[in-house]
Design a protein around this motif. Structure first.
Motif, PDB file in Angstrom:
ATOM      1  N   THR A 291       0.826  -1.214   0.000  1.00  0.00           N
ATOM      2  CA  THR A 291       0.000   0.000   0.000  1.00  0.00           C
ATOM      3  C   THR A 291       0.856   1.259   0.000  1.00  0.00           C
ATOM      4  OG1 THR A 291      -1.628   1.270   1.254  1.00  0.00           O
ATOM      5  CG2 THR A 291      -0.201  -0.123   2.542  1.00  0.00           C
ATOM      6  N   ALA A 292       0.307   2.315  -0.585  1.00  0.00           N
ATOM      7  CA  ALA A 292       0.975   3.621  -0.503  1.00  0.00           C
ATOM      8  C   ALA A 292       0.777   4.235   0.886  1.00  0.00           C
ATOM      9  CB  ALA A 292       0.429   4.562  -1.563  1.00  0.00           C
ATOM     10  N   SER A 293      -0.140   3.664   1.689  1.00  0.00           N
ATOM     11  CA  SER A 293      -0.412   4.222   3.024  1.00  0.00           C
ATOM     12  C   SER A 293       0.733   3.989   4.003  1.00  0.00           C
ATOM     13  CB  SER A 293      -1.644   3.569   3.660  1.00  0.00           C
ATOM     14  OG  SER A 293      -2.775   3.692   2.864  1.00  0.00           O
ATOM     15  N   LYS A 294       1.553   2.973   3.730  1.00  0.00           N
ATOM     16  CA  LYS A 294       2.637   2.630   4.654  1.00  0.00           C
ATOM     17  C   LYS A 294       3.963   2.885   3.940  1.00  0.00           C
ATOM     18  CE  LYS A 294      -0.780   1.551   7.142  1.00  0.00           C
ATOM     19  NZ  LYS A 294      -1.265   2.439   8.173  1.00  0.00           N
ATOM     20  N   GLY A 295       5.037   2.255   4.441  1.00  0.00           N
ATOM     21  CA  GLY A 295       6.335   2.511   3.822  1.00  0.00           C
ATOM     22  C   GLY A 295       6.758   3.938   4.077  1.00  0.00           C
ATOM     23  N   TRP A 296       7.712   4.429   3.285  1.00  0.00           N
ATOM     24  CA  TRP A 296       8.205   5.779   3.519  1.00  0.00           C
ATOM     25  C   TRP A 296       7.193   6.842   3.108  1.00  0.00           C
ATOM     26  CZ3 TRP A 296       8.350   7.844  -1.334  1.00  0.00           C
ATOM     27  CH2 TRP A 296       8.598   6.960  -2.395  1.00  0.00           C
ATOM     28  N   ALA A 297       6.389   6.537   2.100  1.00  0.00           N
ATOM     29  CA  ALA A 297       5.478   7.561   1.579  1.00  0.00           C
ATOM     30  C   ALA A 297       4.338   7.840   2.551  1.00  0.00           C
ATOM     31  CB  ALA A 297       4.910   7.122   0.243  1.00  0.00           C
ATOM     32  N   ALA A 298       3.772   6.754   3.117  1.00  0.00           N
ATOM     33  CA  ALA A 298       2.701   6.851   4.111  1.00  0.00           C
ATOM     34  C   ALA A 298       1.561   7.751   3.646  1.00  0.00           C
ATOM     35  CB  ALA A 298       3.271   7.323   5.455  1.00  0.00           C
ATOM     36  N   GLU A 299       1.210   7.630   2.380  1.00  0.00           N
ATOM     37  CA  GLU A 299       0.139   8.472   1.821  1.00  0.00           C
ATOM     38  C   GLU A 299      -1.214   7.804   2.056  1.00  0.00           C
ATOM     39  OE1 GLU A 299       0.052  11.438   0.537  1.00  0.00           O
ATOM     40  OE2 GLU A 299       2.063  11.950  -0.154  1.00  0.00           O
ATOM     41  N   CYS A 300      -1.633   7.762   3.329  1.00  0.00           N
ATOM     42  CA  CYS A 300      -2.907   7.092   3.670  1.00  0.00           C
ATOM     43  C   CYS A 300      -4.080   7.701   2.907  1.00  0.00           C
ATOM     44  CB  CYS A 300      -3.190   7.225   5.155  1.00  0.00           C
ATOM     45  SG  CYS A 300      -1.965   6.441   6.201  1.00  0.00           S
ATOM     46  N   GLY A 301      -4.058   9.017   2.784  1.00  0.00           N
ATOM     47  CA  GLY A 301      -5.193   9.706   2.155  1.00  0.00           C
ATOM     48  C   GLY A 301      -5.295   9.440   0.666  1.00  0.00           C
ATOM     49  N   ALA A 302      -4.241   8.957   0.051  1.00  0.00           N
ATOM     50  CA  ALA A 302      -4.278   8.686  -1.398  1.00  0.00           C
ATOM     51  C   ALA A 302      -5.143   7.470  -1.703  1.00  0.00           C
ATOM     52  CB  ALA A 302      -2.863   8.465  -1.935  1.00  0.00           C
ATOM     53  N   ARG A 303      -5.359   6.618  -0.688  1.00  0.00           N
ATOM     54  CA  ARG A 303      -6.121   5.374  -0.835  1.00  0.00           C
ATOM     55  C   ARG A 303      -5.628   4.606  -2.057  1.00  0.00           C
ATOM     56  NH1 ARG A 303      -6.166   3.981   2.627  1.00  0.00           N
ATOM     57  NH2 ARG A 303      -7.859   2.470   2.583  1.00  0.00           N
ATOM     58  N   ALA A 304      -4.417   4.128  -1.967  1.00  0.00           N
ATOM     59  CA  ALA A 304      -3.824   3.426  -3.106  1.00  0.00           C
ATOM     60  C   ALA A 304      -3.052   2.206  -2.633  1.00  0.00           C
ATOM     61  CB  ALA A 304      -2.876   4.360  -3.853  1.00  0.00           C
ATOM     62  N   GLY A 305      -3.270   1.095  -3.293  1.00  0.00           N
ATOM     63  CA  GLY A 305      -2.531  -0.117  -2.957  1.00  0.00           C
ATOM     64  C   GLY A 305      -2.522  -1.050  -4.149  1.00  0.00           C
ATOM     65  N   LEU A 306      -1.834  -2.158  -3.975  1.00  0.00           N
ATOM     66  CA  LEU A 306      -1.833  -3.157  -5.049  1.00  0.00           C
ATOM     67  C   LEU A 306      -1.804  -4.544  -4.448  1.00  0.00           C
ATOM     68  CD1 LEU A 306       1.119  -4.745  -5.637  1.00  0.00           C
ATOM     69  CD2 LEU A 306       1.756  -2.468  -6.357  1.00  0.00           C
ATOM     70  N   VAL A 307      -2.300  -5.486  -5.240  1.00  0.00           N
ATOM     71  CA  VAL A 307      -2.127  -6.890  -4.884  1.00  0.00           C
ATOM     72  C   VAL A 307      -1.514  -7.584  -6.094  1.00  0.00           C
ATOM     73  CG1 VAL A 307      -4.528  -7.538  -5.548  1.00  0.00           C
ATOM     74  CG2 VAL A 307      -3.222  -8.996  -4.004  1.00  0.00           C
ATOM     75  N   GLU A 308      -0.502  -8.399  -5.800  1.00  0.00           N
ATOM     76  CA  GLU A 308       0.058  -9.245  -6.852  1.00  0.00           C
ATOM     77  C   GLU A 308      -0.492 -10.653  -6.614  1.00  0.00           C
ATOM     78  OE1 GLU A 308       4.269 -10.691  -8.827  1.00  0.00           O
ATOM     79  OE2 GLU A 308       4.234 -10.212  -6.694  1.00  0.00           O
ATOM     80  N   ILE A 309      -1.102 -11.199  -7.647  1.00  0.00           N
ATOM     81  CA  ILE A 309      -1.633 -12.565  -7.543  1.00  0.00           C
ATOM     82  C   ILE A 309      -0.967 -13.375  -8.647  1.00  0.00           C
ATOM     83  CG2 ILE A 309      -3.724 -13.960  -7.309  1.00  0.00           C
ATOM     84  CD1 ILE A 309      -5.329 -11.465  -6.854  1.00  0.00           C
ATOM     85  N   PRO A 310       0.192 -13.937  -8.331  1.00  0.00           N
ATOM     86  CA  PRO A 310       0.965 -14.548  -9.411  1.00  0.00           C
ATOM     87  C   PRO A 310       0.330 -15.798 -10.003  1.00  0.00           C
ATOM     88  CG  PRO A 310       2.199 -14.612  -7.322  1.00  0.00           C
ATOM     89  CD  PRO A 310       0.874 -13.963  -7.041  1.00  0.00           C
ATOM     90  N   ARG A 311      -0.447 -16.506  -9.202  1.00  0.00           N
ATOM     91  CA  ARG A 311      -1.039 -17.733  -9.736  1.00  0.00           C
ATOM     92  C   ARG A 311      -2.480 -17.811  -9.257  1.00  0.00           C
ATOM     93  NH1 ARG A 311       4.238 -18.446  -8.407  1.00  0.00           N
ATOM     94  NH2 ARG A 311       3.774 -18.546  -6.182  1.00  0.00           N
TER      95      ARG A 311
END
Ligand SMILES: Cc1ncc(COP(=O)(O)O)c(C=O)c1O
Length: 482
Positions: A291-311
């Motif tokens: 998610t963009a909400s965590k990590g260094w950016a911590a942009e919680c308000g952007a409401r942005a994330g990803l899921v990788e589903i390889p299989r």
């Protein structure tokens, strides 16, 4: 329809949702803030909110690169501004070129902009040394949105039994709350506090065996790095977990949103470990969240994330894409923020120096606060706190006198709720009781965010320590945890 019959006819699952990080203690904190504004006298002059991992709410400055890119895509007239560096402009142009009619005002494909998914695939393959593909990546409006979408694959009965999903205890309540909402049973497995919150294979087996008596256990959730527990799993532990999931034919949901918030250890993704274990594990089903909400950016308000589903089997993929299509598409400005997280300015690029400086500040804060929290919390009588390897929280264990536990029950509260409410009323410090995340029977914890500015953090730690000593005195008696 009368109101009464409406409440009978609503989805009863929704009545079971609990979300302590925004629960009654937090609601009381908001009231206290209003009371302070009105001049009501309290033994403190401000509420210190430590209930939620929201760095910007605690004063973290935004990363200039992200906000400049967002500004340009939102207002393309700024592309001619002489004040904005050319690498920012190039990034904004690239994003706009992938938007319908060059506008973030238009819907994107429900899977998310291809340019962002390509960048994410690049990030993931560099991270793991394992190929990643844009077709296997889905963007969402925060990881919560995607967690719900993936969990919804496991709703309904299977072989005449209700579905269950295994979740850790303690856990972040997006899982318990979403499972309640979807009417999916929770099979709890306990993390071992004495072993630094490790996942113990025997405990996984116990939980599965127990739950399998009455339900069809279909998936296993792992939160690594942990929230609220802050641990980073070892490779050996991850291998055990993967073997267990394989043996029991469980879909693995790896919540890896704190992967960029690690202080001391290397991060290993479940995808990488599965790959390196080889067959049959390298072909297991997996969903991994960022998610963009965590990590260094911590942009919680952007409401942005990803899921990788390889299989994912073809049928499951069709089902998943159908639920994503119904949601239209993730927030476009959020997708642009996530793009910057996946590829921040590189050395040699115009914005790099500023970015590197901003990043160093954020990393330094995390290292300092984790060390200070560990040290200060362990110095409080009856407190013990495992080392904090990652995330943004401390989850100390503490005990209270037996009389306090009795008083709590008399007020219809658990002892940790009672404790946290008193802490709030007497000091203004707002933390979340451990029961909101789940905790082993007979233990008490609370979760506190640790990323406040240094002085505020130090003030908060002192308030907690002094309160605890007063509380022990007030209820002095034989010590009890439950
Ligand atoms: C472990 C974990 N997973 C998922 C989320 C959801 O994050 P978001 O929906 O903001 O991306 C959070 C938020 O705190 C979290 O701590």
């Amino acid at each position: 329809m009368k109101l009464e019959s409406t409440s009978e006819h609503i989805n009863q699952n929704l009545l079971n949702i609990q979300y302590a990080v925004r629960g009654p203690i937090v609601a009381r904190a908001a009231q206290i803030e209003k009371e302070l504004e009105k001049g009501v006298k309290k033994p403190f002059d401000r509420v210190v909110r430590a209930n939620i991992g929201d760095c910007h709410a605690l004063g973290q400055a935004p990363f200039t690169f992200i906000r400049q890119v967002q500004a340009l895509v939102a207002c393309p007239q700024l592309l001619s501004s002489p004040d904005i560096p050319d690498d920012v402009k190039a990034r904004a142009r690239e994003l706009l070129a992938d938007c319908t009619k060059g506008s973030v005002g238009a819907y994107s494909p429900s899977q998310g902009l291809l340019v962002v998914r390509r960048r994410a695939a690049q990030y993931l393959s560099t991270r793991d040394g394992v190929p990643a593909y844009p077709e296997q990546i889905y963007l969402g409006s925060g990881a919560s949105d995607l967690i719900k979408a993936v969990l919804s694959l496991f709703g309904g009965d299977l072989d005449g039994k209700p579905s269950a999903v295994m979740i850790p205890i303690p856990q972040y309540p997006v899982f318990s709350g979403t499972l309640s909402e979807l009417g999916i049973q929770q099979a709890h497995y306990y993390l071992d506090e004495a072993q630094g919150w490790a996942m113990v294979a025997d405990e996984l087996e116990r939980s599965w065996t127990e739950a399998s008596k009455s339900s069809a256990v279909r998936a296993l959730v792992v939160i690594n790095p942990g929230n609220p527990t802050g641990q980073v799993l070892t490779r050996e532990n991850m291998e055990e977990i993967i073997k267990f999931a394989h043996r029991r034919r469980l879909f693995l949901l790896a919540d890896e949103v704190y992967q960029e918030n690690i202080v001391s250890k290397p991060f290993l993704s479940f995808k990488k470990v599965m790959h390196e274990m080889g067959a049959p594990y390298s072909s297991m089903e997996l969903a991994s969240f960022i998610t963009a909400s965590k990590g260094w950016a911590a942009e919680c308000g952007a409401r942005a994330g990803l899921v990788e589903i390889p299989r994912l089997t073809e049928t499951a993929r069709r089902a998943f894409e159908a639920t994503r299509a119904v949601a239209q598409c993730p927030n476009l400005l959020g997708q642009c923020a996530l793009d910057c997280v996946m590829k921040p300015p590189a050395p040699g690029e115009l914005s790099h120096e500023r970015f590197a400086h901003e990043l160093a500040t954020v990393r330094r804060t995390l290292c300092e606060r984790t060390a200070t929290a560990y040290q200060k919390l362990n110095a409080i009588p009856t407190f013990s706190c495992n080392p904090i390897d990652a995330s943004m929280f401390a989850f100390p264990r503490f005990s209270v006198p037996a009389r306090a536990a009795v008083a709590a029950r008399a007020h219809g509260m658990t002892p940790d709720e009672f404790y946290c409410l008193h802490l709030l009323e007497e000091t203004g410090v707002c933390v979340v009781p451990g029961s909101g995340f789940g905790q082993a029977e007979g233990t008490l914890h609370f979760r506190t965010t640790i990323l406040h500015p240094r002085e505020e953090f130090s003030y908060m730690m002192d308030q907690i320590a002094n309160f605890h000593v007063r509380f022990l005195k007030e209820y002095e008696d034989e010590r009890s945890e439950g």
